[in-house]
Design a protein around this motif. Structure first.
Motif, mmCIF file in Angstrom:
data_model
loop_
_atom_site.group_PDB
_atom_site.id
_atom_site.type_symbol
_atom_site.label_atom_id
_atom_site.label_comp_id
_atom_site.label_asym_id
_atom_site.label_seq_id
_atom_site.Cartn_x
_atom_site.Cartn_y
_atom_site.Cartn_z
ATOM 1 N N ALA A 162 34.576 54.833 33.120
ATOM 2 C CA ALA A 162 34.190 56.450 32.445
ATOM 3 C C ALA A 162 34.312 55.771 30.983
ATOM 4 O O ALA A 162 33.849 56.926 30.437
ATOM 5 C CB ALA A 162 34.779 57.417 33.007
ATOM 6 N N MET A 163 34.808 55.141 29.820
ATOM 7 C CA MET A 163 35.598 54.915 29.135
ATOM 8 C C MET A 163 34.015 54.145 28.531
ATOM 9 O O MET A 163 34.226 54.137 27.303
ATOM 10 C CB MET A 163 36.394 54.063 28.490
ATOM 11 N N ASP A 164 33.081 53.283 29.330
ATOM 12 C CA ASP A 164 32.355 53.213 28.920
ATOM 13 C C ASP A 164 32.697 51.849 28.320
ATOM 14 O O ASP A 164 32.162 51.479 27.018
ATOM 15 C CB ASP A 164 31.335 54.013 27.833
ATOM 16 N N PRO A 165 33.615 50.783 28.944
ATOM 17 C CA PRO A 165 34.260 50.114 27.881
ATOM 18 C C PRO A 165 33.420 49.156 28.047
ATOM 19 O O PRO A 165 31.790 48.485 29.013
ATOM 20 C CB PRO A 165 34.994 49.528 29.014
ATOM 21 N N GLU A 166 33.445 47.590 27.214
ATOM 22 C CA GLU A 166 32.314 46.084 27.272
ATOM 23 C C GLU A 166 32.953 44.868 27.423
ATOM 24 O O GLU A 166 32.375 43.898 27.725
ATOM 25 C CB GLU A 166 32.748 46.292 24.911
ATOM 26 N N CYS A 167 34.276 45.196 27.913
ATOM 27 C CA CYS A 167 34.765 44.626 28.294
ATOM 28 C C CYS A 167 36.372 45.105 29.427
ATOM 29 O O CYS A 167 36.743 46.318 29.148
ATOM 30 C CB CYS A 167 36.082 43.762 27.486
ATOM 31 N N ILE A 168 36.080 44.230 30.343
ATOM 32 C CA ILE A 168 37.104 44.976 31.805
ATOM 33 C C ILE A 168 38.337 43.594 31.587
ATOM 34 O O ILE A 168 38.177 42.927 32.034
ATOM 35 C CB ILE A 168 36.429 45.837 33.059
ATOM 36 N N VAL A 169 39.348 44.435 31.422
ATOM 37 C CA VAL A 169 40.273 42.802 32.259
ATOM 38 C C VAL A 169 40.966 43.250 33.625
ATOM 39 O O VAL A 169 41.693 43.922 33.874
ATOM 40 C CB VAL A 169 41.707 42.753 31.540
ATOM 41 N N PHE A 170 40.751 42.511 34.683
ATOM 42 C CA PHE A 170 41.338 43.042 35.349
ATOM 43 C C PHE A 170 42.311 42.260 36.131
ATOM 44 O O PHE A 170 42.565 40.705 36.216
ATOM 45 C CB PHE A 170 40.327 42.361 37.062
ATOM 46 N N ASP A 171 43.945 42.718 36.415
ATOM 47 C CA ASP A 171 44.718 41.990 36.293
ATOM 48 C C ASP A 171 45.648 42.380 38.062
ATOM 49 O O ASP A 171 45.459 43.061 38.068
ATOM 50 C CB ASP A 171 46.042 42.524 35.818
ATOM 51 N N GLU A 172 45.239 40.878 38.956
ATOM 52 C CA GLU A 172 45.172 40.357 40.162
ATOM 53 C C GLU A 172 44.989 42.155 40.840
ATOM 54 O O GLU A 172 45.657 42.413 41.596
ATOM 55 C CB GLU A 172 46.509 40.503 40.512
ATOM 56 N N PRO A 173 43.457 42.474 40.811
ATOM 57 C CA PRO A 173 43.005 44.088 41.325
ATOM 58 C C PRO A 173 42.961 43.645 43.196
ATOM 59 O O PRO A 173 43.002 44.766 43.627
ATOM 60 C CB PRO A 173 41.690 44.043 41.087
ATOM 61 N N THR A 174 43.243 42.514 43.731
ATOM 62 C CA THR A 174 42.805 42.150 44.594
ATOM 63 C C THR A 174 44.416 41.647 46.051
ATOM 64 O O THR A 174 43.875 42.502 46.415
ATOM 65 C CB THR A 174 41.157 41.603 44.957
ATOM 66 N N ALA A 175 45.309 41.673 44.317
ATOM 67 C CA ALA A 175 46.050 41.218 45.631
ATOM 68 C C ALA A 175 46.556 42.210 46.755
ATOM 69 O O ALA A 175 47.828 41.736 47.421
ATOM 70 C CB ALA A 175 47.317 40.850 44.093
ATOM 71 N N MET A 176 46.178 43.237 46.785
ATOM 72 C CA MET A 176 47.073 44.468 47.165
ATOM 73 C C MET A 176 46.203 45.042 48.838
ATOM 74 O O MET A 176 46.393 46.054 49.312
ATOM 75 C CB MET A 176 48.045 45.278 46.232
ATOM 76 N N LEU A 177 45.136 43.901 48.383
ATOM 77 C CA LEU A 177 44.119 45.034 49.292
ATOM 78 C C LEU A 177 43.772 43.799 50.618
ATOM 79 O O LEU A 177 44.066 43.242 50.646
ATOM 80 C CB LEU A 177 43.255 45.542 48.312
#
Lengths: 283, 267
Positions: A162-177
Protein backbone atom coordinates in the motif's frame (compact mmCIF):
# COMPACT_ATOMS: atom_id res chain seq x y z
CA UNK A 1 20.34 5.02 -12.58
CA UNK A 2 19.44 1.36 -12.41
CA UNK A 3 20.76 0.55 -8.95
CA UNK A 4 18.15 0.06 -6.21
CA UNK A 5 20.31 -0.58 -3.17
CA UNK A 6 24.01 0.03 -2.89
CA UNK A 7 26.30 -0.58 0.07
CA UNK A 8 29.88 0.59 0.11
CA UNK A 9 32.25 -0.84 2.71
CA UNK A 10 29.29 -1.22 5.05
CA UNK A 11 30.46 -2.03 8.56
CA UNK A 12 28.22 -2.51 11.55
CA UNK A 13 28.57 -3.80 15.09
CA UNK A 14 26.19 -3.83 18.01
CA UNK A 15 27.07 -1.59 20.90
CA UNK A 16 29.99 -2.74 22.96
CA UNK A 17 29.55 -2.73 26.71
CA UNK A 18 30.91 0.01 28.92
CA UNK A 19 34.11 -1.81 29.79
CA UNK A 20 35.15 -0.93 26.27
CA UNK A 21 35.72 -4.53 25.32
CA UNK A 22 36.39 -4.21 21.61
CA UNK A 23 36.70 -7.91 20.92
CA UNK A 24 33.13 -8.20 19.72
CA UNK A 25 33.38 -9.07 16.04
CA UNK A 26 31.70 -6.86 13.49
CA UNK A 27 28.27 -8.08 12.47
CA UNK A 28 28.93 -6.69 9.03
CA UNK A 29 32.48 -6.20 7.84
CA UNK A 30 33.16 -4.13 4.73
CA UNK A 31 30.17 -5.31 2.75
CA UNK A 32 29.97 -3.79 -0.72
CA UNK A 33 26.99 -4.74 -2.84
CA UNK A 34 24.88 -3.39 -5.63
CA UNK A 35 21.35 -4.59 -6.15
CA UNK A 36 19.94 -3.75 -9.56
CA UNK A 37 16.43 -2.44 -9.99
CA UNK A 38 13.82 -5.03 -10.89
CA UNK A 39 15.89 -8.03 -9.87
CA UNK A 40 15.12 -10.77 -7.36
CA UNK A 41 18.04 -11.31 -5.02
CA UNK A 42 18.16 -13.99 -2.34
CA UNK A 43 20.46 -13.64 0.65
CA UNK A 44 21.48 -16.87 2.38
CA UNK A 45 23.46 -17.49 5.50
CA UNK A 46 23.22 -19.35 8.78
CA UNK A 47 22.06 -17.67 11.99
CA UNK A 48 24.31 -14.81 12.99
CA UNK A 49 25.83 -14.41 9.53
CA UNK A 50 24.65 -10.80 9.43
CA UNK A 51 21.98 -11.19 6.77
CA UNK A 52 19.15 -9.66 8.82
CA UNK A 53 21.41 -6.84 9.94
CA UNK A 54 22.23 -6.17 6.31
CA UNK A 55 18.51 -6.12 5.46
CA UNK A 56 17.78 -3.60 8.20
CA UNK A 57 20.28 -1.22 6.63
CA UNK A 58 18.36 -1.16 3.38
CA UNK A 59 15.50 0.98 4.72
CA UNK A 60 17.46 2.87 7.36
CA UNK A 61 16.22 0.87 10.34
CA UNK A 62 19.89 0.62 11.15
CA UNK A 63 22.50 3.15 10.11
CA UNK A 64 25.99 2.06 9.08
CA UNK A 65 28.81 2.51 11.59
CA UNK A 66 31.22 2.55 8.69
CA UNK A 67 30.76 3.01 4.95
CA UNK A 68 27.53 4.08 3.30
CA UNK A 69 24.23 2.64 2.19
CA UNK A 70 22.19 4.30 -0.53
CA UNK A 71 18.66 3.37 -1.51
CA UNK A 72 17.64 4.68 -4.94
CA UNK A 73 20.48 7.14 -4.72
CA UNK A 74 19.46 8.43 -1.30
CA UNK A 75 21.97 8.17 1.54
CA UNK A 76 20.25 6.40 4.46
CA UNK A 77 22.11 8.65 6.89
CA UNK A 78 20.20 11.68 5.63
CA UNK A 79 17.36 12.04 8.11
CA UNK A 80 15.32 14.32 5.87
CA UNK A 81 15.02 11.48 3.35
CA UNK A 82 13.99 8.87 5.95
CA UNK A 83 10.31 8.63 5.08
CA UNK A 84 10.96 8.62 1.36
CA UNK A 85 13.51 5.81 1.76
CA UNK A 86 11.12 3.76 3.86
CA UNK A 87 8.28 4.35 1.43
CA UNK A 88 10.34 3.15 -1.52
CA UNK A 89 11.98 0.26 0.30
CA UNK A 90 9.29 -1.73 2.10
CA UNK A 91 10.06 -4.47 4.56
CA UNK A 92 8.22 -7.67 5.49
CA UNK A 93 9.27 -9.46 8.66
CA UNK A 94 9.26 -13.02 9.90
CA UNK A 95 6.45 -13.02 12.41
CA UNK A 96 3.19 -11.75 10.91
CA UNK A 97 1.65 -11.33 14.39
CA UNK A 98 4.25 -8.73 15.27
CA UNK A 99 3.75 -6.49 12.26
CA UNK A 100 -0.01 -6.18 12.13
CA UNK A 101 -1.16 -3.02 13.87
CA UNK A 102 -4.92 -3.03 13.63
CA UNK A 103 -7.92 -5.17 14.55
CA UNK A 104 -9.35 -4.96 11.06
CA UNK A 105 -7.52 -6.21 7.96
CA UNK A 106 -8.21 -3.18 5.76
CA UNK A 107 -7.31 -0.72 8.50
CA UNK A 108 -4.03 -2.50 8.94
CA UNK A 109 -3.25 -2.28 5.23
CA UNK A 110 -4.14 1.42 5.37
CA UNK A 111 -1.63 2.08 8.15
CA UNK A 112 1.33 3.02 5.96
CA UNK A 113 -0.52 5.34 3.54
CA UNK A 114 -2.22 6.94 6.56
CA UNK A 115 1.22 7.65 7.99
CA UNK A 116 2.28 9.15 4.69
CA UNK A 117 -0.68 11.52 4.68
CA UNK A 118 -2.27 10.12 1.52
CA UNK A 119 -5.81 11.41 0.85
CA UNK A 120 -8.65 9.11 1.93
CA UNK A 121 -10.01 8.11 -1.52
CA UNK A 122 -6.48 7.28 -2.67
CA UNK A 123 -5.90 5.20 0.50
CA UNK A 124 -9.09 3.29 -0.29
CA UNK A 125 -7.89 2.62 -3.84
CA UNK A 126 -4.45 1.46 -2.68
CA UNK A 127 -5.85 -0.74 0.08
CA UNK A 128 -8.25 -2.49 -2.30
CA UNK A 129 -5.53 -2.88 -4.90
CA UNK A 130 -2.99 -4.28 -2.41
CA UNK A 131 -5.50 -6.71 -0.91
CA UNK A 132 -6.48 -7.96 -4.36
CA UNK A 133 -2.83 -8.45 -5.30
CA UNK A 134 -2.28 -10.77 -2.33
CA UNK A 135 -5.68 -12.41 -2.71
CA UNK A 136 -7.06 -11.24 0.63
CA UNK A 137 -9.74 -8.83 -0.60
CA UNK A 138 -12.65 -10.95 0.66
CA UNK A 139 -11.11 -10.83 4.14
CA UNK A 140 -10.88 -7.04 4.30
CA UNK A 141 -13.30 -6.72 7.22
CA UNK A 142 -11.96 -9.68 9.20
CA UNK A 143 -9.97 -9.57 12.40
CA UNK A 144 -6.33 -10.48 11.63
CA UNK A 145 -5.87 -12.67 14.70
CA UNK A 146 -8.49 -15.08 13.38
CA UNK A 147 -6.61 -15.66 10.10
CA UNK A 148 -4.06 -18.40 9.43
CA UNK A 149 -0.34 -17.65 9.52
CA UNK A 150 -0.08 -17.57 5.75
CA UNK A 151 -3.08 -15.26 5.46
CA UNK A 152 -1.64 -12.94 8.10
CA UNK A 153 1.63 -12.78 6.23
CA UNK A 154 -0.27 -11.91 3.03
CA UNK A 155 -2.00 -9.09 4.91
CA UNK A 156 1.41 -7.90 6.10
CA UNK A 157 2.67 -7.91 2.51
CA UNK A 158 -0.43 -5.95 1.42
CA UNK A 159 0.37 -3.45 4.17
CA UNK A 160 3.75 -2.85 2.57
CA UNK A 161 2.36 -2.81 -0.98
CA UNK A 162 0.00 0.00 0.00
CA UNK A 163 3.03 2.29 0.25
CA UNK A 164 3.65 1.62 -3.45
CA UNK A 165 7.29 0.64 -2.85
CA UNK A 166 9.81 0.05 -5.60
CA UNK A 167 11.77 -2.47 -3.59
CA UNK A 168 10.60 -4.92 -0.92
CA UNK A 169 12.94 -6.61 1.51
CA UNK A 170 11.54 -9.87 2.86
CA UNK A 171 13.26 -10.95 6.08
CA UNK A 172 12.57 -14.69 6.32
CA UNK A 173 8.90 -14.23 5.52
CA UNK A 174 8.14 -17.96 5.37
CA UNK A 175 10.05 -19.11 8.44
CA UNK A 176 6.92 -19.39 10.58
CA UNK A 177 4.51 -20.60 7.92
CA UNK A 178 3.17 -24.01 6.94
CA UNK A 179 3.94 -25.32 3.43
CA UNK A 180 0.80 -23.87 1.84
CA UNK A 181 1.38 -20.47 3.42
CA UNK A 182 4.96 -20.61 2.23
CA UNK A 183 3.86 -21.39 -1.32
CA UNK A 184 1.37 -18.48 -1.29
CA UNK A 185 4.04 -16.03 -0.16
CA UNK A 186 6.49 -17.27 -2.82
CA UNK A 187 3.80 -16.91 -5.48
CA UNK A 188 3.21 -13.31 -4.42
CA UNK A 189 6.94 -12.58 -4.54
CA UNK A 190 7.08 -14.06 -8.02
CA UNK A 191 4.10 -11.97 -9.09
CA UNK A 192 5.60 -8.75 -7.72
CA UNK A 193 8.87 -9.39 -9.43
CA UNK A 194 7.51 -10.31 -12.85
CA UNK A 195 4.25 -8.35 -13.08
CA UNK A 196 5.12 -5.18 -11.19
CA UNK A 197 8.84 -5.10 -11.71
CA UNK A 198 9.39 -4.65 -7.98
CA UNK A 199 12.94 -5.21 -6.79
CA UNK A 200 12.84 -8.11 -4.33
CA UNK A 201 15.42 -8.92 -1.68
CA UNK A 202 14.60 -12.21 0.01
CA UNK A 203 16.41 -13.33 3.13
CA UNK A 204 15.81 -17.00 3.64
CA UNK A 205 16.88 -20.33 5.03
CA UNK A 206 15.13 -22.29 2.32
CA UNK A 207 17.37 -23.19 -0.58
CA UNK A 208 14.37 -24.02 -2.77
CA UNK A 209 13.21 -20.41 -2.38
CA UNK A 210 16.65 -19.01 -3.10
CA UNK A 211 16.86 -21.16 -6.21
CA UNK A 212 14.03 -19.09 -7.74
CA UNK A 213 16.02 -15.86 -7.49
CA UNK A 214 18.02 -14.13 -10.23
CA UNK A 215 20.99 -13.85 -7.94
CA UNK A 216 22.07 -15.51 -4.71
CA UNK A 217 24.31 -13.87 -2.14
CA UNK A 218 25.75 -16.10 0.60
CA UNK A 219 26.86 -14.44 3.81
CA UNK A 220 29.02 -15.77 6.58
CA UNK A 221 30.41 -13.95 9.63
CA UNK A 222 29.55 -10.56 8.23
CA UNK A 223 31.15 -11.14 4.83
CA UNK A 224 29.77 -11.89 1.43
CA UNK A 225 31.33 -15.25 0.61
CA UNK A 226 29.49 -16.14 -2.59
CA UNK A 227 27.59 -14.05 -5.07
CA UNK A 228 26.19 -15.17 -8.39
CA UNK A 229 23.38 -16.84 -10.26
CA UNK A 230 21.72 -19.68 -8.31
CA UNK A 231 23.27 -22.21 -10.66
CA UNK A 232 26.74 -20.78 -10.09
CA UNK A 233 26.35 -20.73 -6.33
CA UNK A 234 24.71 -24.07 -5.71
CA UNK A 235 27.28 -26.08 -7.64
CA UNK A 236 29.72 -25.19 -4.88
CA UNK A 237 28.22 -27.94 -2.72
CA UNK A 238 31.24 -28.63 -0.53
CA UNK A 239 31.79 -24.97 0.37
CA UNK A 240 28.12 -24.55 1.21
CA UNK A 241 28.26 -27.66 3.40
CA UNK A 242 31.18 -26.14 5.26
CA UNK A 243 29.16 -22.98 5.90
CA UNK A 244 26.43 -25.11 7.42
CA UNK A 245 24.03 -24.50 4.57
CA UNK A 246 22.27 -27.17 2.62
CA UNK A 247 21.81 -27.16 -1.14
CA UNK A 248 18.55 -27.80 -3.01
CA UNK A 249 17.64 -31.48 -3.12
CA UNK A 250 18.10 -31.65 -6.88
CA UNK A 251 21.68 -30.44 -6.55
CA UNK A 252 22.25 -32.81 -3.64
CA UNK A 253 21.07 -35.76 -5.73
CA UNK A 254 23.29 -34.86 -8.67
CA UNK A 255 26.22 -34.21 -6.33
CA UNK A 256 25.90 -37.60 -4.65
CA UNK A 257 25.62 -39.32 -8.02
CA UNK A 258 28.71 -37.50 -9.20
CA UNK A 259 30.59 -38.60 -6.10
CA UNK A 260 29.53 -42.13 -6.85
CA UNK A 261 31.20 -41.80 -10.20
CA UNK A 262 28.37 -40.78 -12.49
CA UNK A 263 29.38 -37.77 -14.55
CA UNK A 264 26.56 -35.24 -14.35
CA UNK A 265 26.33 -31.44 -14.48
CA UNK A 266 25.44 -29.98 -11.07
CA UNK A 267 23.60 -26.92 -12.32
CA UNK A 268 20.28 -28.59 -13.16
CA UNK A 269 18.46 -26.72 -10.41
CA UNK A 270 14.77 -27.11 -11.09
CA UNK A 271 13.09 -30.47 -10.72
CA UNK A 272 12.29 -30.54 -14.45
CA UNK A 273 15.87 -29.77 -15.45
CA UNK A 274 17.17 -32.36 -13.03
CA UNK A 275 14.79 -34.98 -14.35
CA UNK A 276 15.84 -34.17 -17.90
CA UNK A 277 19.55 -34.47 -17.08
CA UNK A 278 18.94 -37.84 -15.43
CA UNK A 279 16.77 -39.03 -18.29
CA UNK A 280 19.41 -38.01 -20.83
CA UNK A 281 22.07 -39.85 -18.90
CA UNK A 282 20.22 -43.04 -18.09
CA UNK A 283 17.23 -43.02 -20.41
CA UNK B 1 -11.07 -21.21 27.72
CA UNK B 2 -9.39 -17.82 27.73
CA UNK B 3 -10.57 -17.33 24.18
CA UNK B 4 -14.14 -17.04 25.42
CA UNK B 5 -13.44 -13.56 26.75
CA UNK B 6 -15.06 -11.13 24.37
CA UNK B 7 -13.29 -7.87 24.74
CA UNK B 8 -14.96 -4.54 24.60
CA UNK B 9 -18.12 -6.63 24.33
CA UNK B 10 -18.88 -5.42 20.85
CA UNK B 11 -21.86 -6.96 19.10
CA UNK B 12 -21.59 -6.23 15.37
CA UNK B 13 -24.78 -5.12 13.70
CA UNK B 14 -26.19 -2.77 11.15
CA UNK B 15 -28.80 -0.79 13.04
CA UNK B 16 -29.28 2.96 13.40
CA UNK B 17 -27.47 2.81 16.73
CA UNK B 18 -24.52 0.94 15.22
CA UNK B 19 -24.27 3.39 12.36
CA UNK B 20 -24.24 6.48 14.55
CA UNK B 21 -20.95 8.32 14.56
CA UNK B 22 -18.86 7.12 17.53
CA UNK B 23 -18.41 10.73 18.61
CA UNK B 24 -22.18 11.15 18.75
CA UNK B 25 -22.54 8.01 20.81
CA UNK B 26 -19.88 9.11 23.28
CA UNK B 27 -21.56 12.50 23.71
CA UNK B 28 -24.98 10.87 24.05
CA UNK B 29 -23.72 8.57 26.78
CA UNK B 30 -22.19 11.52 28.64
CA UNK B 31 -25.49 13.41 28.41
CA UNK B 32 -27.30 10.28 29.55
CA UNK B 33 -25.05 9.99 32.61
CA UNK B 34 -25.56 13.64 33.52
CA UNK B 35 -29.33 13.27 33.11
CA UNK B 36 -29.34 10.15 35.27
CA UNK B 37 -27.74 12.10 38.10
CA UNK B 38 -30.14 15.00 37.79
CA UNK B 39 -33.21 12.76 37.70
CA UNK B 40 -34.71 12.15 41.13
CA UNK B 41 -38.40 11.65 40.71
CA UNK B 42 -40.75 9.04 39.32
CA UNK B 43 -41.50 11.16 36.29
CA UNK B 44 -37.87 11.77 35.35
CA UNK B 45 -36.93 8.15 35.95
CA UNK B 46 -39.79 7.10 33.73
CA UNK B 47 -38.51 9.44 31.03
CA UNK B 48 -34.98 8.02 31.29
CA UNK B 49 -36.35 4.48 31.24
CA UNK B 50 -38.14 5.28 27.99
CA UNK B 51 -34.88 6.62 26.53
CA UNK B 52 -32.98 3.50 27.57
CA UNK B 53 -35.69 1.16 26.26
CA UNK B 54 -35.70 3.04 22.97
CA UNK B 55 -31.92 2.74 22.60
CA UNK B 56 -31.95 -0.97 23.39
CA UNK B 57 -34.80 -1.76 21.03
CA UNK B 58 -33.27 0.30 18.21
CA UNK B 59 -29.92 -1.49 18.59
CA UNK B 60 -31.69 -4.88 18.43
CA UNK B 61 -29.49 -6.14 21.25
CA UNK B 62 -31.32 -8.61 23.45
CA UNK B 63 -32.41 -7.28 26.82
CA UNK B 64 -30.93 -10.37 28.49
CA UNK B 65 -27.50 -9.48 27.04
CA UNK B 66 -27.71 -5.94 28.35
CA UNK B 67 -28.84 -7.16 31.76
CA UNK B 68 -25.89 -9.58 31.87
CA UNK B 69 -23.63 -6.55 32.06
CA UNK B 70 -25.26 -5.60 35.36
CA UNK B 71 -24.69 -9.01 36.93
CA UNK B 72 -21.09 -8.56 38.13
CA UNK B 73 -22.15 -5.43 40.00
CA UNK B 74 -25.14 -6.93 41.77
CA UNK B 75 -23.20 -6.98 45.03
CA UNK B 76 -22.42 -3.28 44.86
CA UNK B 77 -26.05 -2.54 44.09
CA UNK B 78 -27.21 -4.69 47.02
CA UNK B 79 -24.90 -2.89 49.45
CA UNK B 80 -26.05 0.50 48.17
CA UNK B 81 -29.66 -0.51 48.61
CA UNK B 82 -29.00 -1.89 52.07
CA UNK B 83 -27.22 1.25 53.29
CA UNK B 84 -29.93 3.46 51.88
CA UNK B 85 -32.71 1.51 53.56
CA UNK B 86 -31.20 1.67 57.02
CA UNK B 87 -29.36 4.94 57.05
CA UNK B 88 -31.91 7.38 55.72
CA UNK B 89 -33.74 9.35 58.36
CA UNK B 90 -37.43 10.06 57.95
CA UNK B 91 -40.79 8.57 58.80
CA UNK B 92 -40.09 5.28 60.57
CA UNK B 93 -42.02 2.31 59.26
CA UNK B 94 -40.43 -0.60 61.09
CA UNK B 95 -38.04 -0.54 64.03
CA UNK B 96 -36.12 -3.42 65.60
CA UNK B 97 -32.99 -3.50 67.76
CA UNK B 98 -30.72 -0.77 66.32
CA UNK B 99 -32.26 -0.81 62.83
CA UNK B 100 -34.86 1.58 61.58
CA UNK B 101 -36.51 1.32 58.20
CA UNK B 102 -37.93 4.58 56.96
CA UNK B 103 -40.24 5.33 54.08
CA UNK B 104 -37.64 7.68 52.56
CA UNK B 105 -35.04 4.95 52.94
CA UNK B 106 -37.05 2.54 50.85
CA UNK B 107 -37.57 5.13 48.15
CA UNK B 108 -33.89 6.06 48.21
CA UNK B 109 -32.84 2.43 47.97
CA UNK B 110 -35.07 1.85 44.97
CA UNK B 111 -33.93 5.01 43.21
CA UNK B 112 -30.24 4.46 43.88
CA UNK B 113 -30.31 0.85 42.69
CA UNK B 114 -32.30 1.81 39.66
CA UNK B 115 -29.89 4.62 38.92
CA UNK B 116 -26.85 2.35 39.07
CA UNK B 117 -28.54 -0.32 36.95
CA UNK B 118 -29.63 2.20 34.35
CA UNK B 119 -26.20 3.85 34.28
CA UNK B 120 -24.53 0.52 33.65
CA UNK B 121 -27.01 -0.50 30.98
CA UNK B 122 -26.78 2.86 29.24
CA UNK B 123 -22.99 2.97 29.14
CA UNK B 124 -22.80 -0.64 28.02
CA UNK B 125 -24.92 0.32 25.03
CA UNK B 126 -21.92 2.34 23.82
CA UNK B 127 -19.44 -0.55 23.86
CA UNK B 128 -22.04 -3.05 22.66
CA UNK B 129 -22.73 -1.10 19.50
CA UNK B 130 -19.33 0.50 18.75
CA UNK B 131 -16.24 -1.41 17.63
CA UNK B 132 -13.17 -0.72 19.78
CA UNK B 133 -11.40 0.83 16.79
CA UNK B 134 -14.26 3.23 16.10
CA UNK B 135 -14.40 4.05 19.80
CA UNK B 136 -10.70 4.90 19.75
CA UNK B 137 -11.07 7.04 16.64
CA UNK B 138 -14.05 8.79 18.24
CA UNK B 139 -12.17 9.52 21.44
CA UNK B 140 -9.15 10.77 19.51
CA UNK B 141 -11.26 13.18 17.49
CA UNK B 142 -13.32 14.38 20.43
CA UNK B 143 -10.19 15.08 22.44
CA UNK B 144 -8.54 16.67 19.41
CA UNK B 145 -8.84 20.24 20.72
CA UNK B 146 -6.77 19.25 23.76
CA UNK B 147 -3.71 19.01 21.49
CA UNK B 148 -3.53 22.79 21.83
CA UNK B 149 -2.60 22.40 25.49
CA UNK B 150 -0.05 19.70 24.60
CA UNK B 151 -2.11 16.67 25.57
CA UNK B 152 -0.68 13.76 23.52
CA UNK B 153 -4.08 12.81 22.16
CA UNK B 154 -2.84 10.85 19.15
CA UNK B 155 -0.35 8.90 21.24
CA UNK B 156 -3.00 8.01 23.81
CA UNK B 157 -5.37 6.82 21.10
CA UNK B 158 -2.59 4.84 19.41
CA UNK B 159 -1.70 3.19 22.72
CA UNK B 160 -5.30 2.26 23.26
CA UNK B 161 -5.72 0.74 19.81
CA UNK B 162 -2.39 -1.12 20.11
CA UNK B 163 -3.53 -2.56 23.43
CA UNK B 164 -6.78 -3.67 21.84
CA UNK B 165 -4.84 -5.16 18.94
CA UNK B 166 -2.46 -7.13 21.18
CA UNK B 167 -4.99 -8.47 23.65
CA UNK B 168 -6.14 -11.43 21.51
CA UNK B 169 -2.52 -12.24 20.64
CA UNK B 170 -1.47 -12.18 24.28
CA UNK B 171 -4.46 -14.28 25.34
CA UNK B 172 -3.50 -16.86 22.74
CA UNK B 173 0.06 -16.75 24.00
CA UNK B 174 -1.04 -17.24 27.62
CA UNK B 175 -3.03 -20.27 26.53
CA UNK B 176 0.04 -21.69 24.81
CA UNK B 177 2.35 -21.07 27.77
CA UNK B 178 -0.17 -22.62 30.16
CA UNK B 179 -0.46 -25.69 27.99
CA UNK B 180 3.32 -25.96 27.81
CA UNK B 181 3.64 -25.68 31.60
CA UNK B 182 0.83 -28.15 32.16
CA UNK B 183 2.53 -30.59 29.82
CA UNK B 184 5.50 -30.40 32.13
CA UNK B 185 3.39 -31.07 35.19
CA UNK B 186 2.45 -27.59 36.37
CA UNK B 187 -0.71 -27.47 38.46
CA UNK B 188 -2.84 -24.34 38.28
CA UNK B 189 -6.08 -25.60 39.73
CA UNK B 190 -5.40 -27.00 43.20
CA UNK B 191 -4.06 -25.56 46.41
CA UNK B 192 -4.94 -22.43 48.31
CA UNK B 193 -4.90 -18.92 46.97
CA UNK B 194 -1.19 -18.37 47.63
CA UNK B 195 -0.21 -21.62 45.96
CA UNK B 196 -2.35 -20.75 42.96
CA UNK B 197 -0.79 -17.31 42.72
CA UNK B 198 2.67 -18.87 42.90
CA UNK B 199 1.73 -21.28 40.13
CA UNK B 200 0.98 -18.30 37.91
CA UNK B 201 4.53 -16.98 38.13
CA UNK B 202 5.92 -19.41 35.53
CA UNK B 203 3.24 -18.11 33.17
CA UNK B 204 3.74 -14.42 33.80
CA UNK B 205 7.51 -14.37 33.36
CA UNK B 206 7.58 -15.82 29.83
CA UNK B 207 4.45 -13.85 28.95
CA UNK B 208 6.11 -10.58 29.93
CA UNK B 209 9.33 -11.40 28.11
CA UNK B 210 7.46 -12.27 24.97
CA UNK B 211 5.26 -9.19 25.25
CA UNK B 212 8.33 -6.97 25.36
CA UNK B 213 9.89 -8.76 22.41
CA UNK B 214 6.66 -8.41 20.46
CA UNK B 215 6.41 -4.73 21.30
CA UNK B 216 9.95 -4.23 20.08
CA UNK B 217 9.35 -6.02 16.79
CA UNK B 218 6.06 -4.25 16.30
CA UNK B 219 7.75 -0.88 16.80
CA UNK B 220 10.33 -1.74 14.13
CA UNK B 221 7.58 -2.90 11.75
CA UNK B 222 5.64 0.32 12.38
CA UNK B 223 8.70 2.42 11.72
CA UNK B 224 9.43 0.62 8.50
CA UNK B 225 5.87 1.44 7.50
CA UNK B 226 6.69 5.12 7.87
CA UNK B 227 5.04 5.68 11.26
CA UNK B 228 6.25 8.99 12.64
CA UNK B 229 3.62 10.07 15.13
CA UNK B 230 0.29 11.70 14.53
CA UNK B 231 1.58 14.64 12.52
CA UNK B 232 0.28 14.79 8.97
CA UNK B 233 -1.57 11.53 9.38
CA UNK B 234 -4.68 10.87 7.32
CA UNK B 235 -7.38 8.23 7.72
CA UNK B 236 -8.86 5.52 5.57
CA UNK B 237 -12.30 6.02 7.05
CA UNK B 238 -13.08 9.62 7.85
CA UNK B 239 -15.84 10.12 10.41
CA UNK B 240 -18.74 12.12 9.06
CA UNK B 241 -21.80 13.34 10.93
CA UNK B 242 -25.06 12.73 9.15
CA UNK B 243 -28.73 13.53 9.67
CA UNK B 244 -29.26 10.83 12.28
CA UNK B 245 -26.41 12.24 14.36
CA UNK B 246 -28.01 15.69 14.46
CA UNK B 247 -31.42 14.19 15.26
CA UNK B 248 -29.82 12.26 18.15
CA UNK B 249 -28.20 15.43 19.48
CA UNK B 250 -31.53 17.27 19.34
CA UNK B 251 -33.32 14.43 21.13
CA UNK B 252 -30.61 14.24 23.78
CA UNK B 253 -30.89 17.98 24.38
CA UNK B 254 -34.68 17.67 24.65
CA UNK B 255 -34.44 14.81 27.18
CA UNK B 256 -31.85 16.68 29.24
CA UNK B 257 -34.03 19.80 29.22
CA UNK B 258 -37.01 17.64 30.24
CA UNK B 259 -35.17 16.09 33.16
CA UNK B 260 -33.90 19.48 34.35
CA UNK B 261 -37.39 20.96 34.14
CA UNK B 262 -38.87 18.04 36.07
CA UNK B 263 -36.17 18.38 38.73
CA UNK B 264 -36.83 22.12 38.92
CA UNK B 265 -40.47 21.57 39.71
CA UNK B 266 -39.52 18.88 42.21
CA UNK B 267 -41.48 16.23 40.38
Amino acid sequence: MDIAIKTENLTYFYNVDETGDQDIPDVLDNVSLEIKKGTFVAILGHNGSGKSTLAKHMNALLLPKGGTVTAFGMDTKDESLLLEIRRRVGMVFQNPDNQIVSNVVEEDVAFAPENLGVASPEIRRRVDDALKTVGMYEFRNHAPHLLSGGQKQRVAIAGVLAMDPECIVFDEPTAMLDPSGRRDVMEIIHKLRYERGTTVVLITHHMEEAALADRVIVMSDGHVVMDGKPKEVFVRVEELDELGLTVPETTRLLFELKNAGVDLPLDALSIDECAKVLADKFG
Amino acid sequence: MLKDITLGQYFPGDTVVHRLDPRTKIVLVLVYIVAMFIAESFASYALMLVVLALAISLSRIRLATVLKGVKPLIFVIAITAFLNIFYTSGRVLVEFWIFKITEEGIFNAIFMSLRIIMLIMGTFMLTYTTSPIMLTVGIEQLLGPLKVIKVPVHELAMMMSMALRLIPTLIEETDKIMSAQKARGADFDTGNLIQKAKALLPILVPLFISAFRRADELAVAMESRCYHGGEGRTRLNVLTMSGRDYISFASAAAVLAGVITLAHFGL
